[in-house]
Design a protein around this motif. Structure first.
Motif, PDB file in Angstrom:
ATOM      1  N   ASN A  57       0.891  -1.195   0.087  1.00 49.34           N
ATOM      2  CA  ASN A  57       0.245  -0.037   0.055  1.00 49.34           C
ATOM      3  C   ASN A  57       0.870   1.251   0.153  1.00 49.34           C
ATOM      4  O   ASN A  57       1.993   1.239   0.157  1.00 49.34           O
ATOM      5  CB  ASN A  57      -0.952  -0.021   1.242  1.00 49.34           C
ATOM      6  N   GLU A  58       0.146   2.173  -0.303  1.00 45.46           N
ATOM      7  CA  GLU A  58       0.708   3.567  -0.184  1.00 45.46           C
ATOM      8  C   GLU A  58      -0.133   4.647   0.397  1.00 45.46           C
ATOM      9  O   GLU A  58      -1.131   4.650   0.270  1.00 45.46           O
ATOM     10  CB  GLU A  58       1.326   4.031  -1.493  1.00 45.46           C
ATOM     11  N   LYS A  59       0.604   5.580   1.374  1.00 42.58           N
ATOM     12  CA  LYS A  59      -0.212   6.633   1.905  1.00 42.58           C
ATOM     13  C   LYS A  59      -0.558   7.601   1.092  1.00 42.58           C
ATOM     14  O   LYS A  59       0.108   7.942   0.131  1.00 42.58           O
ATOM     15  CB  LYS A  59       0.527   7.219   3.032  1.00 42.58           C
ATOM     16  N   ASN A  60      -1.907   7.750   1.062  1.00 41.28           N
ATOM     17  CA  ASN A  60      -2.511   8.605  -0.304  1.00 41.28           C
ATOM     18  C   ASN A  60      -3.381   9.780   0.115  1.00 41.28           C
ATOM     19  O   ASN A  60      -4.175  10.243  -0.650  1.00 41.28           O
ATOM     20  CB  ASN A  60      -3.474   7.594  -1.156  1.00 41.28           C
ATOM     21  N   GLY A  61      -3.102  10.350   1.378  1.00 44.60           N
ATOM     22  CA  GLY A  61      -3.786  11.540   1.677  1.00 44.60           C
ATOM     23  C   GLY A  61      -4.496  11.463   3.066  1.00 44.60           C
ATOM     24  O   GLY A  61      -3.883  10.642   4.051  1.00 44.60           O
ATOM     25  N   PHE A  62      -5.443  12.331   3.254  1.00 47.62           N
ATOM     26  CA  PHE A  62      -5.898  12.224   4.607  1.00 47.62           C
ATOM     27  C   PHE A  62      -7.311  12.570   4.594  1.00 47.62           C
ATOM     28  O   PHE A  62      -7.994  13.363   3.701  1.00 47.62           O
ATOM     29  CB  PHE A  62      -5.197  13.655   5.431  1.00 47.62           C
ATOM     30  N   LEU A  63      -8.168  12.483   5.448  1.00 53.22           N
ATOM     31  CA  LEU A  63      -9.448  12.485   5.471  1.00 53.22           C
ATOM     32  C   LEU A  63      -9.882  13.006   6.967  1.00 53.22           C
ATOM     33  O   LEU A  63      -9.184  12.592   7.968  1.00 53.22           O
ATOM     34  CB  LEU A  63     -10.524  11.557   4.837  1.00 53.22           C
ATOM     35  N   GLU A  64     -10.979  13.843   6.999  1.00 49.08           N
ATOM     36  CA  GLU A  64     -11.454  14.383   8.125  1.00 49.08           C
ATOM     37  C   GLU A  64     -13.236  14.526   8.092  1.00 49.08           C
ATOM     38  O   GLU A  64     -13.800  14.897   7.365  1.00 49.08           O
ATOM     39  CB  GLU A  64     -10.891  15.859   8.498  1.00 49.08           C
ATOM     40  N   LEU A  65     -13.822  13.934   9.312  1.00 51.13           N
ATOM     41  CA  LEU A  65     -14.976  14.124   9.402  1.00 51.13           C
ATOM     42  C   LEU A  65     -15.072  15.538  10.103  1.00 51.13           C
ATOM     43  O   LEU A  65     -15.171  15.154  11.729  1.00 51.13           O
ATOM     44  CB  LEU A  65     -15.725  13.108   9.885  1.00 51.13           C
ATOM     45  N   ASP A  66     -15.617  16.383   9.698  1.00 48.99           N
ATOM     46  CA  ASP A  66     -15.765  17.642  10.273  1.00 48.99           C
ATOM     47  C   ASP A  66     -17.259  17.786  10.895  1.00 48.99           C
ATOM     48  O   ASP A  66     -18.116  16.982  10.357  1.00 48.99           O
ATOM     49  CB  ASP A  66     -15.276  18.876   9.596  1.00 48.99           C
ATOM     50  N   THR A  67     -17.644  18.848  11.390  1.00 44.68           N
ATOM     51  CA  THR A  67     -18.882  18.983  11.849  1.00 44.68           C
ATOM     52  C   THR A  67     -19.964  19.117  10.508  1.00 44.68           C
ATOM     53  O   THR A  67     -20.877  18.510  10.667  1.00 44.68           O
ATOM     54  CB  THR A  67     -19.246  20.251  12.569  1.00 44.68           C
ATOM     55  N   ASN A  68     -19.606  19.926   9.795  1.00 46.28           N
ATOM     56  CA  ASN A  68     -20.563  20.219   8.555  1.00 46.28           C
ATOM     57  C   ASN A  68     -20.123  19.588   7.224  1.00 46.28           C
ATOM     58  O   ASN A  68     -20.842  19.641   6.251  1.00 46.28           O
ATOM     59  CB  ASN A  68     -20.797  21.473   8.393  1.00 46.28           C
ATOM     60  N   GLU A  69     -18.788  18.969   7.093  1.00 45.81           N
ATOM     61  CA  GLU A  69     -18.346  18.567   5.810  1.00 45.81           C
ATOM     62  C   GLU A  69     -17.208  17.489   6.024  1.00 45.81           C
ATOM     63  O   GLU A  69     -16.618  17.507   6.988  1.00 45.81           O
ATOM     64  CB  GLU A  69     -17.714  19.596   5.188  1.00 45.81           C
ATOM     65  N   LEU A  70     -17.010  16.803   4.941  1.00 49.62           N
ATOM     66  CA  LEU A  70     -16.074  16.160   4.815  1.00 49.62           C
ATOM     67  C   LEU A  70     -14.909  16.588   4.000  1.00 49.62           C
ATOM     68  O   LEU A  70     -14.972  17.009   3.265  1.00 49.62           O
ATOM     69  CB  LEU A  70     -16.322  14.747   3.979  1.00 49.62           C
ATOM     70  N   ILE A  71     -13.632  16.311   4.863  1.00 42.89           N
ATOM     71  CA  ILE A  71     -12.542  17.100   4.090  1.00 42.89           C
ATOM     72  C   ILE A  71     -11.566  16.055   3.526  1.00 42.89           C
ATOM     73  O   ILE A  71     -11.199  15.151   4.626  1.00 42.89           O
ATOM     74  CB  ILE A  71     -12.004  18.173   5.254  1.00 42.89           C
ATOM     75  N   ILE A  72     -11.217  16.328   2.385  1.00 38.19           N
ATOM     76  CA  ILE A  72     -10.263  15.478   1.783  1.00 38.19           C
ATOM     77  C   ILE A  72      -8.780  16.134   1.591  1.00 38.19           C
ATOM     78  O   ILE A  72      -8.866  17.265   0.927  1.00 38.19           O
ATOM     79  CB  ILE A  72     -10.756  14.662   0.574  1.00 38.19           C
ATOM     80  N   ASN A  73      -7.791  15.779   2.135  1.00 36.38           N
ATOM     81  CA  ASN A  73      -6.609  16.294   1.936  1.00 36.38           C
ATOM     82  C   ASN A  73      -6.453  17.762   2.064  1.00 36.38           C
ATOM     83  O   ASN A  73      -5.816  18.567   1.614  1.00 36.38           O
ATOM     84  CB  ASN A  73      -5.992  15.995   0.284  1.00 36.38           C
ATOM     85  N   TYR A  74      -7.183  18.190   3.021  1.00 36.14           N
ATOM     86  CA  TYR A  74      -7.198  19.649   3.671  1.00 36.14           C
ATOM     87  C   TYR A  74      -7.595  20.682   2.677  1.00 36.14           C
ATOM     88  O   TYR A  74      -8.002  21.682   2.769  1.00 36.14           O
ATOM     89  CB  TYR A  74      -5.757  20.216   4.138  1.00 36.14           C
ATOM     90  N   ASN A  75      -8.068  20.224   1.268  1.00 38.05           N
ATOM     91  CA  ASN A  75      -8.447  21.168   0.355  1.00 38.05           C
ATOM     92  C   ASN A  75      -9.780  21.188  -0.246  1.00 38.05           C
ATOM     93  O   ASN A  75     -10.393  21.891  -0.896  1.00 38.05           O
ATOM     94  CB  ASN A  75      -7.428  21.440  -0.594  1.00 38.05           C
ATOM     95  N   GLU A  76     -10.144  19.558  -0.308  1.00 42.51           N
ATOM     96  CA  GLU A  76     -11.465  19.417  -0.964  1.00 42.51           C
ATOM     97  C   GLU A  76     -12.503  19.167   0.212  1.00 42.51           C
ATOM     98  O   GLU A  76     -12.367  18.302   1.165  1.00 42.51           O
ATOM     99  CB  GLU A  76     -11.376  18.128  -1.841  1.00 42.51           C
ATOM    100  N   LYS A  77     -13.409  19.708   0.381  1.00 43.06           N
ATOM    101  CA  LYS A  77     -14.585  19.821   1.186  1.00 43.06           C
ATOM    102  C   LYS A  77     -15.965  19.470   0.508  1.00 43.06           C
ATOM    103  O   LYS A  77     -16.371  20.304  -0.449  1.00 43.06           O
ATOM    104  CB  LYS A  77     -14.711  21.217   1.669  1.00 43.06           C
ATOM    105  N   ILE A  78     -16.452  18.482   1.199  1.00 47.38           N
ATOM    106  CA  ILE A  78     -17.936  18.084   0.484  1.00 47.38           C
ATOM    107  C   ILE A  78     -18.868  18.251   1.739  1.00 47.38           C
ATOM    108  O   ILE A  78     -18.719  17.493   2.968  1.00 47.38           O
ATOM    109  CB  ILE A  78     -17.680  16.571   0.337  1.00 47.38           C
ATOM    110  N   ILE A  79     -19.633  18.982   1.652  1.00 44.95           N
ATOM    111  CA  ILE A  79     -20.751  19.050   2.389  1.00 44.95           C
ATOM    112  C   ILE A  79     -21.702  17.940   2.816  1.00 44.95           C
ATOM    113  O   ILE A  79     -22.204  17.379   1.774  1.00 44.95           O
ATOM    114  CB  ILE A  79     -21.615  20.363   2.132  1.00 44.95           C
ATOM    115  N   TYR A  80     -21.975  17.626   3.760  1.00 45.61           N
ATOM    116  CA  TYR A  80     -22.723  16.186   4.005  1.00 45.61           C
ATOM    117  C   TYR A  80     -24.165  16.241   3.395  1.00 45.61           C
ATOM    118  O   TYR A  80     -24.614  15.129   2.801  1.00 45.61           O
ATOM    119  CB  TYR A  80     -22.848  16.014   5.665  1.00 45.61           C
TER     120      TYR A  80
END
Length: 237
Positions: A79-102
């Motif tokens: 495998n290879e590390k390929n980024g970062f995800l975060e479950l914020d209060t109102n949005e899913l954040i991918i790699n600190y720059n892409e934000k997807i509103i729930y």
């Protein structure tokens, strides 16, 4: 507490060290038995018996060793590390720059496999790896008709608990309002299904007719026929 995790791209699941050692031992054992049979039954000679016995004994030791070593062996996944995800209060954040509103997500599926160092494959009798790398967990989301799956690493049991708590809050607070009602309820971790909030949420899905009455009442749970009738009158009328 916000959930954060590293994304891992899984390239290939490989045979574990335990299985490699076990198969090597089995190979040595079989080969030594075959040649012993050939020497004694076909050629009627005993030359090389000491060497063959040593090979057989080595194979036997390797097989026995794997039954102990398996409990310390981790699964092998290229495998290879390929980024970062975060479950914020109102949005899913991918790699600190892409934000997807729930609220814009139309499908949300979570699969929890294991956290790092958690024991796995305990039902298998044959020697195989018994510890997880924690990277086979996955989150699949559909946003603007595009479906993507992210494999992420759970570092520990407490890390998993944070994830489950965040998912529970997202569902109960109706952040994932545009996904299927049945799916949203199934996302709720088992340990939270005894909470009154959970019953109220299921009741809300019933009132909005996102799930059928019978299924909803079973999900809510009831202790008697009279209670079932009261719930039916309250939520399915």
């Amino acid at each position: 507490m916000t959930f954060k995790a590293y994304i891992h791209k899984i390239i290939k699941k490989e045979i574990s060290n335990t299985e490699t050692i076990f198969l090597s031992g089995l190979f040595l054992l079989i080969i030594s038995l075959i040649f012993t049979f050939i020497y004694k039954k076909v050629f009627h000679i005993d030359s090389g018996s000491t060497l063959l016995f040593s090979i057989m004994f080595l194979g036997f030791l390797l097989i026995i060793f794997t039954y102990f070593y398996q409990f310390y062996d981790f699964e092998k996944i290229k495998n290879e590390k390929n980024g970062f995800l975060e479950l914020d209060t109102n949005e899913l954040i991918i790699n600190y720059n892409e934000k997807i509103i729930y609220e814009e997500i139309t499908d949300f599926e979570l699969s929890i496999d294991a956290y790092y160092n958690e024991k796995i494959n305990m039902i298998y009798r044959n020697p195989t790896e018994k510890r997880s790398l924690g990277i086979s967990n996955s989150l699949t989301v559909t946003h603007k008709s595009k479906t993507r799956t992210f494999n992420f690493k759970l570092e520990s049991k407490s890390h998993q608990n944070v994830l489950e708590r965040n998912i529970y809050n997202l569902v109960i607070n109706d952040k994932l309002r545009n996904i299927d009602g049945k799916k949203s309820i199934k996302l709720i971790p088992e340990q939270y299904k005894g909470f009154e909030e959970y019953r109220e949420y299921v009741g809300k899905q019933l009132k909005e007719k996102k799930i059928n009455c019978t299924e909803g009442l079973l999900l809510m749970g009831y202790k008697s026929y009279d209670e079932a009738q009261e719930l039916k009158k309250k939520y399915c009328g």
